[in-house]
Design an enzyme around this catalytic site. Structure first.
Site, PDB file in Angstrom:
ATOM      1  N   GLY A  12       0.774  -1.238   0.000  1.00 38.07           N
ATOM      2  CA  GLY A  12       0.000   0.000   0.000  1.00 38.07           C
ATOM      3  C   GLY A  12       0.805   1.289   0.000  1.00 38.07           C
ATOM      4  N   ASN A  14       1.467   3.022  -2.623  1.00 37.65           N
ATOM      5  CA  ASN A  14       0.742   3.949  -3.499  1.00 37.65           C
ATOM      6  C   ASN A  14      -0.484   4.524  -2.786  1.00 37.65           C
ATOM      7  OD1 ASN A  14       1.844   4.229  -6.403  1.00 37.65           O
ATOM      8  ND2 ASN A  14       2.124   2.062  -5.908  1.00 37.65           N
ATOM      9  N   LEU A  94     -10.311  -7.563 -12.666  1.00 34.62           N
ATOM     10  CA  LEU A  94     -11.656  -7.071 -12.306  1.00 34.62           C
ATOM     11  C   LEU A  94     -12.735  -7.753 -13.126  1.00 34.62           C
ATOM     12  CD1 LEU A  94     -11.326  -3.180 -11.982  1.00 34.62           C
ATOM     13  CD2 LEU A  94     -11.175  -4.921 -10.197  1.00 34.62           C
ATOM     14  N   ASN A 108      -5.353   2.620 -13.051  1.00 36.19           N
ATOM     15  CA  ASN A 108      -4.361   1.669 -12.539  1.00 36.19           C
ATOM     16  C   ASN A 108      -2.972   2.278 -12.680  1.00 36.19           C
ATOM     17  OD1 ASN A 108      -3.301  -0.939 -11.711  1.00 36.19           O
ATOM     18  ND2 ASN A 108      -2.708  -1.246 -13.854  1.00 36.19           N
ATOM     19  N   HIS A 110       0.925   1.194 -13.398  1.00 38.66           N
ATOM     20  CA  HIS A 110       1.764   0.081 -13.860  1.00 38.66           C
ATOM     21  C   HIS A 110       3.227   0.528 -13.835  1.00 38.66           C
ATOM     22  CE1 HIS A 110       2.732  -3.635 -15.893  1.00 38.66           C
ATOM     23  NE2 HIS A 110       3.570  -2.926 -16.639  1.00 38.66           N
ATOM     24  N   ASP A 151      -3.701  -3.924 -19.118  1.00 38.02           N
ATOM     25  CA  ASP A 151      -2.825  -2.746 -19.296  1.00 38.02           C
ATOM     26  C   ASP A 151      -3.035  -2.075 -20.649  1.00 38.02           C
ATOM     27  OD1 ASP A 151      -1.635  -3.289 -16.789  1.00 38.02           O
ATOM     28  OD2 ASP A 151      -0.120  -4.578 -17.692  1.00 38.02           O
ATOM     29  N   GLN A 179      10.376   7.731  -7.705  1.00 37.35           N
ATOM     30  CA  GLN A 179      10.503   8.831  -8.671  1.00 37.35           C
ATOM     31  C   GLN A 179       9.302   8.968  -9.603  1.00 37.35           C
ATOM     32  OE1 GLN A 179      14.257   8.709 -10.754  1.00 37.35           O
ATOM     33  NE2 GLN A 179      15.441   8.690  -8.862  1.00 37.35           N
ATOM     34  N   GLU A 181       5.902   6.409  -9.576  1.00 43.66           N
ATOM     35  CA  GLU A 181       4.558   5.974  -9.153  1.00 43.66           C
ATOM     36  C   GLU A 181       3.916   6.908  -8.128  1.00 43.66           C
ATOM     37  OE1 GLU A 181       4.065   1.822  -8.197  1.00 43.66           O
ATOM     38  OE2 GLU A 181       5.833   1.303  -9.347  1.00 43.66           O
TER      39      GLU A 181
HETATM   40  C1  GRF Z   1       3.365  -1.118  -7.529  1.00 43.81           C
HETATM   41  O1  GRF Z   1       4.611  -1.407  -8.055  1.00 43.81           O
HETATM   42  C2  GRF Z   1       2.387  -0.844  -8.640  1.00 43.81           C
HETATM   43  O2  GRF Z   1       2.990  -0.271  -9.752  1.00 43.81           O
HETATM   44  C3  GRF Z   1       1.889  -2.201  -8.975  1.00 43.81           C
HETATM   45  O3  GRF Z   1       1.845  -2.892  -7.750  1.00 43.81           O
HETATM   46  C4  GRF Z   1       2.743  -2.305  -6.822  1.00 43.81           C
HETATM   47  C5  GRF Z   1       1.956  -1.935  -5.598  1.00 43.81           C
HETATM   48  O4  GRF Z   1       2.746  -1.537  -4.527  1.00 43.81           O
HETATM   49  N1  GRF Z   1       0.643  -2.138  -9.711  1.00 43.81           N
HETATM   50  P1  GRF Z   1       2.064  -0.916  -3.245  1.00 43.81           P
HETATM   51  O5  GRF Z   1       1.127  -1.953  -2.658  1.00 43.81           O
HETATM   52  O6  GRF Z   1       1.344   0.346  -3.629  1.00 43.81           O
HETATM   53  O7  GRF Z   1       3.205  -0.627  -2.313  1.00 43.81           O
END
Ligand code: GRF
Length: 209
Positions: A12, A14, A94, A108, A110, A151, A179, A181
């Site tokens: 988590g 992100n 999904l 999403n 990626h 994707d 850098q 995400e």
């Molecule tokens: C990230 O690398 C994202 O790009 C991918 O899954 C990972 C999730 O990491 N879709 P987190 O759970 O947000 O730390």
């Protein structure tokens, strides 16, 4: 106020970037109404609880069939009544019913520059392993809308990240997260909250600003 629903499976980070960006007003006019995880022990759930966000767990193994699991997921999503659904490391394909109902309202992240290193089987460390194997000098991350493919939906934002000579997949993964995400995911949500994103003929257009 944009009602955000975040779907997670893992650490988590992100999700945390989104929580922090709402807190610091980098994302405006948005609130996370629920976090759904398909894993009971996902650390993302702790992050959500700490931030006072409603959480739900919908596990495949709690349901006899894939259909029952998908229905439970669908119901939990509808109950949250979101304007936008964010997949932040959600490792479940999904249900099509959900994708169709929320057309251009699911995004999403990626960890590569799509169309490189994406599609079926490209998730987690595998993406970075393949980038290193191919010897690319630049990789990055992509935020895109989710369609029925893998994707393959319209691209919203991308950010490039340098690959260094002695990178391991783990080191590269960390750099891409830090850098790219954690920056472009909050940025995309803010653009959507401000109504600055539109989709025409499968392409995203960013207006105003
Ligand atoms: C990230 O690398 C994202 O790009 C991918 O899954 C990972 C999730 O990491 N879709 P987190 O759970 O947000 O730390």
């Amino acid at each position: 106020m944009l009602r955000l629903l975040v779907l997670v499976s893992g650490g988590g980070t992100n999700l945390q970037a989104i929580i922090d960006a709402i807190e610091s007003k980098k994302i405006e006019d948005t609130s996370i109404v629920r976090v759904i995880s398909n894993k009971k022990d996902a650390f993302a759930l702790e992050r959500a609880a700490k931030a006072g966000i409603d959480t739900a767990v919908v596990c495949r193994k709690d349901h006899e069939t894939k259909e029952a699991f998908e229905e439970a997921l669908y119901e939990s999503v509808l109950e949250a009544d979101p304007d936008l659904i964010v997949l932040a490391g959600f490792l479940v394909v999904l249900p099509e019913k959900l994708v169709d109902r929320f057309e251009n309202r699911i995004i999403n992240i990626h960890p590569s520059l799509i169309p490189s290193f994406c599609g079926k089987g490209f998730y987690g460390l595998k993406v970075h392993e393949e980038a290193l194997k191919r010897g690319v000098k630049i990789t990055g991350a992509t935020v895109h809308f989710v369609d029925r493919g893998c994707d393959s939906g319209p691209i919203i934002l991308q950010k490039a990240v340098e690959v260094k000579e002695d990178d391991t997949p783990q080191v590269l993964q960390k750099r891409v997260m830090e850098q790219a995400e954690w920056k472009i995911m909050p940025e995309a949500i803010d653009l959507i909250a401000k109504g600055r994103i539109s989709v025409k003929d499968g392409h995203v257009r960013i207006t105003g600003g």
